[in-house]
Design an enzyme around this catalytic site. Structure first.
Site, PDB file in Angstrom:
ATOM      1  CG  ASP A 128      -1.964   0.796   1.197  1.00 55.79           C
ATOM      2  OD1 ASP A 128      -2.967   0.921   0.566  1.00 55.79           O
ATOM      3  OD2 ASP A 128      -1.801   1.901   1.777  1.00 55.79           O
ATOM      4  CG  ASP A 257      -5.482  -4.963  -4.364  1.00 59.50           C
ATOM      5  OD1 ASP A 257      -6.294  -4.004  -4.764  1.00 59.50           O
ATOM      6  OD2 ASP A 257      -4.555  -4.526  -3.743  1.00 59.50           O
ATOM      7  CG  HIS A 286      -5.070  -3.121  -0.568  1.00 62.64           C
ATOM      8  ND1 HIS A 286      -4.176  -2.882  -1.609  1.00 62.64           N
ATOM      9  CD2 HIS A 286      -4.788  -2.389   0.493  1.00 62.64           C
ATOM     10  CE1 HIS A 286      -3.588  -1.694  -1.181  1.00 62.64           C
ATOM     11  NE2 HIS A 286      -3.878  -1.569   0.008  1.00 62.64           N
TER      12      HIS A 286
END
Length: 311
Positions: A128, A257, A286
């Site tokens: 991320d 994701d 994710h």
């Protein structure tokens, strides 16, 4: 949860440090004692467990070092594992007039790792926003980097679904939802992680409790906006990724994701680091550290083993 939030706790490695945690987490899930990096009257929280080769575990939005707890538990038996909370996230304080931009976060990460911890060599795990911020630190200090594990992230101008996500989250309606309802945790994150975790009260409380007020959620609203606002900075970062080409790099992609583990993004990463081993996780979304910590342990152990062979 409200009762937990009213309680403060001192649980520090340095017993003379009376800095309090702002909320209480389940110690079975997160048994680690706290460390604090003080800068300009602000405390940045981090976990520092084990001895040996330093492994730095980053995090993004809207989580904190709690996301990495199961990696820490496993690998701190054989390495030194460091996991920080970005300013305004987890147990860390929020600096005054903080803009929550990736550039500001990078300044804090760099100060922690190099000014405070004095790391000379380290491995880094990015996912991320931990990708752009962690890789910014790594590409600015390539001689210190032993290896990199890259999972569900990007480090260039956002396009496709990632750009669309940023534009959607930047709307006034979504910004209000994030600020008023803690939606990035209670909606997006809860819906993205595995059901065993999302249905566990101790785990979801730990992700919700850093953001009890509208003001405390500003960082969770700014990060998705910065995906497109920080384009120039991201373009510059992409131009520096080549500095890590001789490092041990591994990929972990959670395939549920569609924003940052799409085939296009996988292909781009593999074009930059064509020799990197890849783990494709069909059951992970994710937040791969939450869904499959064992995959990170596997990659990091392989890097450690290869490093020892080369000595």
């Amino acid at each position: 949860m409200k009762n937990n939030m009213l309680k403060l706790e001192i649980f520090n490695k340095d017993e003379t440090n009376k800095k309090q945690r702002p909320f209480i987490v389940d110690k079975a899930e997160y048994p680690f004692k706290s460390n604090w990096f003080e800068k300009e009257g602000i405390s940045m929280h981090y976990i520092d467990e084990g001895e040996g080769v330093p492994i730095v575990l980053t995090h993004g939005n809207p989580d904190w070092s709690f996301l990495n707890r199961n990696i820490i538990k496993e690998l701190s038996k054989e390495a030194r594992v460091i996991a920080y909370d970005l300013p305004g996230f987890g147990f860390s304080d929020t600096p005054k007039n903080f803009g929550f931009t990736p550039q500001e976060h990078v300044e804090w990460i760099s100060a922690l790792l190099f000014d405070h911890l004095k790391l000379d060599k380290f491995m880094i795990v990015v996912q991320d926003w931990g990708g752009p911020t962690g890789l910014s630190v790594a590409t600015s200090n390539p001689d210190k980097v032993i290896g990199v594990v890259i999972s569900n992230t990007w480090a260039w101008k956002a396009e496709g679904k990632l750009e669309g996500f940023s534009m959607q989250m930047s709307s006034k309606e979504m910004e209000n939802k994030i600020l008023e309802e803690n939606f990035f945790v209670t909606g997006i994150m809860r819906g993205s992680i595995n059901k065993k975790s999302s249905s566990n009260k101790a785990i979801m409380d730990a992700y919700e409790m850093p953001f009890p007020t509208k003001e405390s959620r500003i960082g969770t609203a700014v990060f998705p906006q910065q995906i497109t606002i920080a384009t120039d900075w991201l373009v510059d970062l992409e131009s520096k990724l080549h500095t890590l080409k001789d490092k041990q790099v591994e990929f972990i992609f959670g395939l549920k994701d569609v924003a940052v583990a799409s085939q296009d993004i996988q292909d781009k990463w593999r074009s930059i680091f064509p020799n990197a081993p890849v783990q494709l996780l069909s059951d992970a979304g994710h937040f791969t550290q939450e869904d499959s910590p064992k995959s990170f342990v596997f990659s990091l152990r392989r890097i450690l083993k290869n490093m020892n062979v080369k000595k």
